[in-house]
Design a protein around this motif. Structure first.
Motif, PDB file in Angstrom:
ATOM      1  N   ASP A   1       0.552 -41.785  57.262  1.00 44.46           N
ATOM      2  CA  ASP A   1       0.271 -42.175  55.927  1.00 44.46           C
ATOM      3  C   ASP A   1       0.942 -41.222  54.868  1.00 44.46           C
ATOM      4  O   ASP A   1       0.908 -41.491  53.527  1.00 44.46           O
ATOM      5  CB  ASP A   1      -1.564 -42.273  55.735  1.00 44.46           C
ATOM      6  N   ILE A   2       1.235 -40.109  55.269  1.00 42.00           N
ATOM      7  CA  ILE A   2       1.841 -39.122  54.434  1.00 42.00           C
ATOM      8  C   ILE A   2       3.299 -39.344  54.124  1.00 42.00           C
ATOM      9  O   ILE A   2       3.984 -39.128  53.166  1.00 42.00           O
ATOM     10  CB  ILE A   2       1.543 -37.730  54.877  1.00 42.00           C
ATOM     11  N   ALA A   3       4.096 -39.538  55.375  1.00 45.24           N
ATOM     12  CA  ALA A   3       5.448 -39.736  55.371  1.00 45.24           C
ATOM     13  C   ALA A   3       5.685 -41.110  54.731  1.00 45.24           C
ATOM     14  O   ALA A   3       4.801 -41.936  54.398  1.00 45.24           O
ATOM     15  CB  ALA A   3       5.899 -39.778  56.864  1.00 45.24           C
ATOM     16  N   SER A   4       7.271 -41.424  54.510  1.00 49.24           N
ATOM     17  CA  SER A   4       7.624 -42.638  54.019  1.00 49.24           C
ATOM     18  C   SER A   4       9.080 -43.056  54.674  1.00 49.24           C
ATOM     19  O   SER A   4       9.417 -42.170  55.131  1.00 49.24           O
ATOM     20  CB  SER A   4       7.539 -42.485  52.512  1.00 49.24           C
ATOM     21  N   HIS A   5       9.540 -44.209  54.071  1.00 49.93           N
ATOM     22  CA  HIS A   5      10.824 -44.352  54.434  1.00 49.93           C
ATOM     23  C   HIS A   5      11.790 -43.563  53.739  1.00 49.93           C
ATOM     24  O   HIS A   5      12.715 -42.868  54.374  1.00 49.93           O
ATOM     25  CB  HIS A   5      11.234 -45.613  53.944  1.00 49.93           C
ATOM     26  N   ASP A   6      11.513 -42.862  52.619  1.00 43.25           N
ATOM     27  CA  ASP A   6      12.642 -41.929  52.074  1.00 43.25           C
ATOM     28  C   ASP A   6      12.275 -40.429  52.536  1.00 43.25           C
ATOM     29  O   ASP A   6      13.171 -39.676  52.032  1.00 43.25           O
ATOM     30  CB  ASP A   6      12.300 -42.063  50.337  1.00 43.25           C
ATOM     31  N   GLU A   7      10.771 -40.204  52.938  1.00 39.41           N
ATOM     32  CA  GLU A   7      10.555 -39.108  53.466  1.00 39.41           C
ATOM     33  C   GLU A   7       9.968 -38.965  54.826  1.00 39.41           C
ATOM     34  O   GLU A   7       8.927 -38.828  54.843  1.00 39.41           O
ATOM     35  CB  GLU A   7       9.579 -38.469  52.409  1.00 39.41           C
ATOM     36  N   LEU A   8      10.869 -39.147  55.501  1.00 40.71           N
ATOM     37  CA  LEU A   8      10.384 -38.977  57.166  1.00 40.71           C
ATOM     38  C   LEU A   8       9.813 -37.923  57.663  1.00 40.71           C
ATOM     39  O   LEU A   8       8.770 -37.899  58.292  1.00 40.71           O
ATOM     40  CB  LEU A   8      11.670 -39.521  58.087  1.00 40.71           C
ATOM     41  N   PHE A   9      10.307 -36.615  56.932  1.00 41.61           N
ATOM     42  CA  PHE A   9       9.873 -35.495  57.280  1.00 41.61           C
ATOM     43  C   PHE A   9       9.569 -34.388  56.269  1.00 41.61           C
ATOM     44  O   PHE A   9       9.084 -33.548  56.237  1.00 41.61           O
ATOM     45  CB  PHE A   9      10.688 -34.746  58.490  1.00 41.61           C
TER      46      PHE A   9
END
Length: 206
Positions: free
Chosen positions: A52-60
């Motif tokens: 829920d915290i990660a995203s496609h643009d920010e995997l890590f």
């Protein structure tokens, strides 16, 4: 499982009034299922899923948001509010509350990263080899997620190469036919080996 829950309840708070427990491991290693069962044994402890915290643009690259939206409020004894990412719609949704409960589980790849470890009362590592974990995940998500998994595997390898979690885990979790086996991890203390299976009584973990 109830024995492990009893042990966690006896830990000192680590993030304000909260005992923050990390459940880390490779993608596909069974973190979500294990964390869900542990949360039940902890009488419905809240679970923060790092998906829920990660995203496609920010995997890590989500450390700043996690600290700002979740860790700092909890450390002050306040209810945290974080925006959960919708992986299909590719956007963040409305804020969700996360109360400063006695125990909060943080589940996901990177739950044991160095920026989070100072706030953890306990770090568990799902002890499944990376290739086996990734194969499980690919089978679970199907062919439509093949390109995403190719990108994810490369990103996960880079993450753990620079910021490994397993060496700092106090406990290792291995799935068995009848439940889970919990063993002393690389950062654990002597005499911490325990076998835990579903239905164990409170004496299984000391």
């Amino acid at each position: 499982m109830h024995a492990l829950a009893s042990r966690i309840r006896r830990l000192a708070p680590s993030c304000g009034p909260v005992r923050l427990v990390g459940v880390d491991g490779h993608a596909g290693s069974g973190k979500s299922t294990f964390a869900g069962r542990l949360a039940e044994a902890l009488d419905g402890a809240p679970v923060l899923r790092l998906d829920d915290i990660a995203s496609h643009d920010e995997l890590f690259a989500w450390t700043g948001r996690l600290l700002g939206e979740v860790i700092r409020p909890l450390s002050r004894g306040e209810t945290a509010r974080y925006s959960a990412y919708d992986w299909r719609a590719r956007r963040f949704g409305p804020p969700r509350p996360l109360p400063p409960a006695p125990v909060v589980l943080v589940e996901g790849v990177g739950a044991g990263r160095r920026a989070l470890r100072p706030y953890l009362a306990l770090l568990l590592w799902m002890d499944v080899p990376e290739e086996e974990s990734w194969s499980r995940g690919r089978r679970r998500d199907g062919e439509e997620q093949r390109e995403f998994w190719d990108r994810w595997v490369a990103a996960e390898r880079r993450h753990f190469a620079g910021d490994p979690s397993r060496p700092y885990a106090q406990l290792l979790v291995r799935q068995c036919e009848t439940g889970y086996e919990v063993l002393r991890g690389p950062a654990g203390t002597a005499g911490a080996n325990h076998a835990i299976t579903e239905g164990d009584g409170p004496s299984a973990v000391g």
